[in-house]
Write a protein that holds these residues in place. Structure first.
Motif, PDB file in Angstrom:
ATOM      1  N   TYR A   1      -2.555   8.836   4.390  1.00 64.68           N
ATOM      2  CA  TYR A   1      -0.943   8.557   4.264  1.00 64.68           C
ATOM      3  C   TYR A   1      -0.382   7.842   3.194  1.00 64.68           C
ATOM      4  O   TYR A   1      -0.932   7.542   2.050  1.00 64.68           O
ATOM      5  CB  TYR A   1      -0.642   7.588   5.638  1.00 64.68           C
ATOM      6  CG  TYR A   1      -1.081   6.239   5.379  1.00 64.68           C
ATOM      7  CD1 TYR A   1      -2.373   5.793   5.967  1.00 64.68           C
ATOM      8  CD2 TYR A   1      -0.486   5.159   4.756  1.00 64.68           C
ATOM      9  CE1 TYR A   1      -2.860   4.613   5.998  1.00 64.68           C
ATOM     10  CE2 TYR A   1      -0.978   3.941   4.844  1.00 64.68           C
ATOM     11  CZ  TYR A   1      -1.982   3.653   5.551  1.00 64.68           C
ATOM     12  OH  TYR A   1      -2.560   2.210   5.382  1.00 64.68           O
TER      13      TYR A   1
ATOM     14  N   THR B   1       6.775   6.564   6.320  1.00 64.37           N
ATOM     15  CA  THR B   1       5.669   6.555   6.412  1.00 64.37           C
ATOM     16  C   THR B   1       5.209   8.104   6.639  1.00 64.37           C
ATOM     17  O   THR B   1       5.687   8.435   7.700  1.00 64.37           O
ATOM     18  CB  THR B   1       4.664   5.744   7.272  1.00 64.37           C
ATOM     19  OG1 THR B   1       4.908   4.411   6.800  1.00 64.37           O
ATOM     20  CG2 THR B   1       3.194   6.039   7.280  1.00 64.37           C
TER      21      THR B   1
ATOM     22  N   GLY C   1      -3.029  -0.788  10.430  1.00 65.85           N
ATOM     23  CA  GLY C   1      -2.525  -1.357  11.485  1.00 65.85           C
ATOM     24  C   GLY C   1      -2.348  -3.015  11.064  1.00 65.85           C
ATOM     25  O   GLY C   1      -3.256  -3.439  10.360  1.00 65.85           O
ATOM     26  N   HIS C   2      -1.343  -3.557  11.467  1.00 65.66           N
ATOM     27  CA  HIS C   2      -1.364  -4.951  11.067  1.00 65.66           C
ATOM     28  C   HIS C   2      -0.787  -5.718  12.169  1.00 65.66           C
ATOM     29  O   HIS C   2       0.537  -5.060  12.940  1.00 65.66           O
ATOM     30  CB  HIS C   2      -0.607  -4.911   9.715  1.00 65.66           C
ATOM     31  CG  HIS C   2       0.826  -4.270   9.775  1.00 65.66           C
ATOM     32  ND1 HIS C   2       0.825  -2.940   9.319  1.00 65.66           N
ATOM     33  CD2 HIS C   2       2.089  -4.737   9.761  1.00 65.66           C
ATOM     34  CE1 HIS C   2       2.187  -2.685   9.558  1.00 65.66           C
ATOM     35  NE2 HIS C   2       2.922  -3.918   9.818  1.00 65.66           N
TER      36      HIS C   2
ATOM     37  N   TRP D   1      10.770   3.615   9.092  1.00 64.08           N
ATOM     38  CA  TRP D   1      10.655   2.169   9.807  1.00 64.08           C
ATOM     39  C   TRP D   1      11.659   1.376   9.003  1.00 64.08           C
ATOM     40  O   TRP D   1      12.020   1.572   7.894  1.00 64.08           O
ATOM     41  CB  TRP D   1       9.281   1.736   9.449  1.00 64.08           C
ATOM     42  CG  TRP D   1       8.680   1.918   7.976  1.00 64.08           C
ATOM     43  CD1 TRP D   1       7.878   3.005   7.517  1.00 64.08           C
ATOM     44  CD2 TRP D   1       8.809   0.950   6.930  1.00 64.08           C
ATOM     45  NE1 TRP D   1       7.612   2.726   6.178  1.00 64.08           N
ATOM     46  CE2 TRP D   1       8.232   1.745   5.730  1.00 64.08           C
ATOM     47  CE3 TRP D   1       9.452  -0.143   6.857  1.00 64.08           C
ATOM     48  CZ2 TRP D   1       8.295   1.092   4.415  1.00 64.08           C
ATOM     49  CZ3 TRP D   1       9.500  -0.845   5.499  1.00 64.08           C
ATOM     50  CH2 TRP D   1       8.903  -0.018   4.294  1.00 64.08           C
TER      51      TRP D   1
ATOM     52  N   HIS E   1       2.478  -8.658   6.165  1.00 63.73           N
ATOM     53  CA  HIS E   1       1.342  -7.863   6.728  1.00 63.73           C
ATOM     54  C   HIS E   1       0.092  -8.629   6.832  1.00 63.73           C
ATOM     55  O   HIS E   1      -0.376  -9.151   5.862  1.00 63.73           O
ATOM     56  CB  HIS E   1       1.213  -6.611   5.756  1.00 63.73           C
ATOM     57  CG  HIS E   1       2.175  -5.708   5.758  1.00 63.73           C
ATOM     58  ND1 HIS E   1       3.135  -5.815   4.844  1.00 63.73           N
ATOM     59  CD2 HIS E   1       2.252  -4.371   6.310  1.00 63.73           C
ATOM     60  CE1 HIS E   1       4.103  -4.724   5.091  1.00 63.73           C
ATOM     61  NE2 HIS E   1       3.484  -4.055   5.835  1.00 63.73           N
TER      62      HIS E   1
ATOM     63  N   TYR F   1      -3.447  -8.386   8.121  1.00 65.00           N
ATOM     64  CA  TYR F   1      -4.437  -7.175   8.419  1.00 65.00           C
ATOM     65  C   TYR F   1      -5.745  -7.791   8.990  1.00 65.00           C
ATOM     66  O   TYR F   1      -6.615  -7.231   9.262  1.00 65.00           O
ATOM     67  CB  TYR F   1      -5.008  -6.530   7.023  1.00 65.00           C
ATOM     68  CG  TYR F   1      -3.563  -5.668   6.621  1.00 65.00           C
ATOM     69  CD1 TYR F   1      -3.290  -4.322   7.203  1.00 65.00           C
ATOM     70  CD2 TYR F   1      -3.005  -5.979   5.296  1.00 65.00           C
ATOM     71  CE1 TYR F   1      -2.413  -3.547   7.074  1.00 65.00           C
ATOM     72  CE2 TYR F   1      -1.997  -5.227   5.066  1.00 65.00           C
ATOM     73  CZ  TYR F   1      -1.629  -4.326   5.642  1.00 65.00           C
ATOM     74  OH  TYR F   1      -0.468  -3.433   5.329  1.00 65.00           O
TER      75      TYR F   1
HETATM   76  C1  M6P Z   1       4.772   1.602   8.277  1.00 66.79           C
HETATM   77  C2  M6P Z   1       5.177   0.248   7.981  1.00 66.79           C
HETATM   78  C3  M6P Z   1       4.713  -0.291   6.530  1.00 66.79           C
HETATM   79  C4  M6P Z   1       3.244  -0.143   6.725  1.00 66.79           C
HETATM   80  C5  M6P Z   1       2.833   1.240   6.793  1.00 66.79           C
HETATM   81  C6  M6P Z   1       1.444   1.604   6.783  1.00 66.79           C
HETATM   82  O1  M6P Z   1       5.202   2.400   7.374  1.00 66.79           O
HETATM   83  O2  M6P Z   1       5.003  -0.718   8.927  1.00 66.79           O
HETATM   84  O3  M6P Z   1       5.084  -1.677   6.585  1.00 66.79           O
HETATM   85  O4  M6P Z   1       2.751  -1.062   5.332  1.00 66.79           O
HETATM   86  O5  M6P Z   1       3.120   1.606   8.144  1.00 66.79           O
HETATM   87  O6  M6P Z   1       0.755   0.638   7.780  1.00 66.79           O
HETATM   88  P1  M6P Z   1      -0.588  -0.372   7.406  1.00 66.79           P
HETATM   89  O7  M6P Z   1       0.225  -0.976   6.211  1.00 66.79           O
HETATM   90  O8  M6P Z   1      -0.699  -1.095   8.746  1.00 66.79           O
HETATM   91  O9  M6P Z   1      -1.601   0.713   6.807  1.00 66.79           O
END
Ligand code: M6P
Ligand code: ZN
Length: 190
Positions: free
Chosen positions: A56, A73, A89-90, A152, A160, A162
């Motif tokens: 991603y 994203t 995911g967070h 988003w 975040h 994690y």
């Molecule tokens: C979304 C938002 C970002 C996040 C991204 C990837 O775009 O929530 O803040 O960083 O998803 O998600 P993750 O950081 O959980 O991998």
């Protein structure tokens, strides 16, 4: 304080998630997502055989002195074993920080999990906007054959977190069964 070109319109390409202009960008490759996918041998095979594919891509637009920023994203189509390409995911670090996700392209699933263990899934197709409440972990998967792109928006001070997901995973996994997504309890959740 507004300065330079700000306020301004930002053009979003719904198919690629590209923002113009953007103020930041990052990409996550499969090798950076070890411990996120449950099938570790399948992950190592894909890293070796598919030249460490991009899973991603995140583009963002932020301006100083503001309590809101946004971005896109883009999760590319793919699986690792029987698990769809997905974000880490967070939770948010700030206990009052919510977020919205709005689907722009493709077919995704938003998996939500509260601190107390409740689960929700939201099917994300263009036209759907999800409200992510504070204190709910959120992870998105691409369950389609095309890019899954979502917009988003949240506070730049949300933070975040994690740690819990890296340590324990999420309670549910979304797996591909007979070509379709199915939510199953995570056997490794502890
Ligand atoms: C979304 C938002 C970002 C996040 C991204 C990837 O775009 O929530 O803040 O960083 O998803 O998600 P993750 O950081 O959980 O991998
Ligand atoms: Zn978030």
């Amino acid at each position: 304080m507004a300065s330079g070109n700000w306020p301004q319109g930002v053009r979003i390409d719904p198919v690629t998630g590209a923002l113009a202009p953007e103020t930041g960008h990052y990409t996550k490759r499969l090798s950076e997502l070890r411990h996120i996918f449950h099938d570790a041998p399948a992950l190592e095979r894909a890293v070796a055989q598919q030249a460490d594919p991009v899973v991603y891509d995140v583009a963002e637009y932020r301006q100083p002195d503001s309590d809101l920023y946004f971005g896109t994203t883009t999760i590319f189509p793919g699986t690792v074993g029987d698990e769809y390409y997905m974000t880490r995911g967070h939770f948010h670090e700030r206990p009052d920080a919510a977020e919205i996700y709005s689907a722009l392209h493709g077919t995704g699933v938003l998996l939500l999990e509260s601190r107390t263990g409740e689960n929700k899934i939201v099917e994300m197709t263009p036209g759907v906007t999800a409200f992510i409440p504070p204190e709910w972990a959120h992870r998105t998967m691409n369950v389609g054959r095309d890019n899954f792109v979502f917009l988003w928006a949240c506070s730049p001070t949300a933070g975040h977190d994690y740690s819990q997901i890296l340590k324990k995973g999420m309670r549910q996994l979304l797996l591909q069964r007979d070509g379709r997504p199915e939510l199953v309890p995570n056997p490794n959740w502890s």
